[in-house]
Design an enzyme around this catalytic site. Sequence first.
Site, mmCIF file in Angstrom:
data_model
loop_
_atom_site.group_PDB
_atom_site.id
_atom_site.type_symbol
_atom_site.label_atom_id
_atom_site.label_comp_id
_atom_site.label_asym_id
_atom_site.label_seq_id
_atom_site.Cartn_x
_atom_site.Cartn_y
_atom_site.Cartn_z
ATOM 1 C CG HIS A 35 45.649 0.979 69.812
ATOM 2 N ND1 HIS A 35 45.543 0.069 70.854
ATOM 3 C CD2 HIS A 35 45.181 2.156 70.295
ATOM 4 C CE1 HIS A 35 45.031 0.680 71.912
ATOM 5 N NE2 HIS A 35 44.797 1.948 71.604
ATOM 6 C CG MET A 39 37.822 7.723 72.194
ATOM 7 S SD MET A 39 38.797 9.235 72.213
ATOM 8 C CE MET A 39 40.448 8.571 71.991
ATOM 9 C CG HIS A 68 41.974 1.584 74.210
ATOM 10 N ND1 HIS A 68 42.856 2.640 74.303
ATOM 11 C CD2 HIS A 68 41.392 1.469 75.432
ATOM 12 C CE1 HIS A 68 42.794 3.155 75.529
ATOM 13 N NE2 HIS A 68 41.914 2.472 76.225
ATOM 14 C CG MET A 70 39.350 4.858 75.894
ATOM 15 S SD MET A 70 40.504 5.884 74.971
ATOM 16 C CE MET A 70 40.469 5.028 73.408
ATOM 17 C CG MET A 139 44.717 4.630 79.658
ATOM 18 S SD MET A 139 44.755 4.619 77.841
ATOM 19 C CE MET A 139 45.342 6.253 77.415
ATOM 20 N N GLY A 146 44.844 12.011 71.120
ATOM 21 C CA GLY A 146 46.205 11.707 70.719
ATOM 22 C C GLY A 146 47.097 12.915 70.985
ATOM 23 N N GLY A 180 51.473 8.989 74.469
ATOM 24 C CA GLY A 180 52.773 9.659 74.555
ATOM 25 C C GLY A 180 53.948 8.732 74.303
ATOM 26 N N GLY A 200 50.404 6.687 68.335
ATOM 27 C CA GLY A 200 49.565 7.353 67.357
ATOM 28 C C GLY A 200 50.330 8.449 66.652
HETATM 29 C C1 DX5 Z 1 44.306 8.038 73.777
HETATM 30 C C2 DX5 Z 1 44.304 6.765 72.973
HETATM 31 C C3 DX5 Z 1 45.610 6.461 72.367
HETATM 32 C C4 DX5 Z 1 46.096 7.510 71.389
HETATM 33 C C5 DX5 Z 1 47.543 7.654 71.635
HETATM 34 O O1 DX5 Z 1 43.190 8.104 74.568
HETATM 35 O O2 DX5 Z 1 43.941 5.650 73.767
HETATM 36 O O3 DX5 Z 1 45.633 5.178 71.761
HETATM 37 O O4 DX5 Z 1 45.891 7.181 70.044
HETATM 38 O O5 DX5 Z 1 48.006 8.732 70.916
HETATM 39 P P1 DX5 Z 1 49.492 9.245 71.050
HETATM 40 O O6 DX5 Z 1 50.399 8.108 70.720
HETATM 41 O O7 DX5 Z 1 49.568 10.362 70.069
HETATM 42 O O8 DX5 Z 1 49.682 9.712 72.487
HETATM 43 ZN ZN ZN Z 2 44.293 3.604 72.829
#
Ligand code: DX5
Ligand code: ZN
Length: 227
Positions: A35, A39, A68, A70, A139, A146, A180, A200
Site C-alpha cells: 500500500h 499525500m 491510495h 489523498m 478509512m 500513520g 489503525g 502501516g
Molecule cells: C493514513 C493512511 C494509511 C496509514 C495507516 O492516512 O492512509 O494507509 O499508512 O497507518 P496505520 O496502519 O499505522 O494506521
Molecule cells: Zn492508505
Amino acid sequence: MESLRLIAPSILSANFAKLGDEVTEVVGYGADWIHVDVMDGQFVPNITMGPIVVEWLKTVTPTPLDVHLMIVAPEAYIPDFIKAGASSISFHAEATPHIHRTLQVIREANVRAGVALNPSTPLNVLEYILDDLDFVLIMTVNPGFGGQKFIPATVPKVQKLREWLDATGHAEVLIEVDGGINVTTAGVMSEAGANAFVAGSAIFGVHNRQIIIKQMRQAIDTAAPRL
Ligand code: DX5
Ligand code: ZN
C-alpha cells in the site's frame, strides 16, 4: 466460494532510507499488496510521495502496488501513477466532483479502481457508481498520518456496505480498510466483511514483522464470515 482476504502493508511506516529492503522483507512474509500512501499537503496535512516511488518499487517486487491518493484533483495525477505501474488506485470521493469519470480513466488502463471514503462520509455517494468500482477503501481513521487509533463507528459502516454490495449483485467489489488496523481490528473488520487490510505501524513499526503478518492472517481467516 471463499471470499478474498488480502494483507497490504503500508510503506508510510517503513524506513524510507531502505525502502526496497523493507518491501522485499514483508513480501517474503506473505504480503499480498503493498500500500502506497500519496499525500499532497492540501487534502491532508501531510506530504509523502509521488509516482517515482511506485516506479522504483516496481523494480524490486512483482507484488501488486496499491496506490491510495489523498490529494485534491486526483484526476490530474492518475495517468502518472498508471504509467508508473500501479496495480490499483483509489482516490477520495471528497476530493473530486468527477468520481465516475475518474473511475473510468483508471479502469480503461486495466488498473483496479477504487473510491476512498473518510470516516464521516456516508456510503450513499457510491449509489450510482456501484457498477464502476472494483473496490471501496473505507478509512478507519482520518487520513493523513500513520499510527492513529481505529474509529469503532466504521465497523457498522463496513457491515452495511458488505450487505449492500451483496444484495445489489456487487459481491465481487472488495472492501479495503485502512487506519489503525492491527491483529485485533483486522479480525473485527474481517467479520464485518472487509477483504483487504492495510496496516502501516502494526507491521513496519515492530521488529518481528513475520509474526505480526502471520497473526493477522490467522485473525482474518478465523473471523471471515462468508464461505
Ligand atoms: C493514513 C493512511 C494509511 C496509514 C495507516 O492516512 O492512509 O494507509 O499508512 O497507518 P496505520 O496502519 O499505522 O494506521
Ligand atoms: Zn492508505
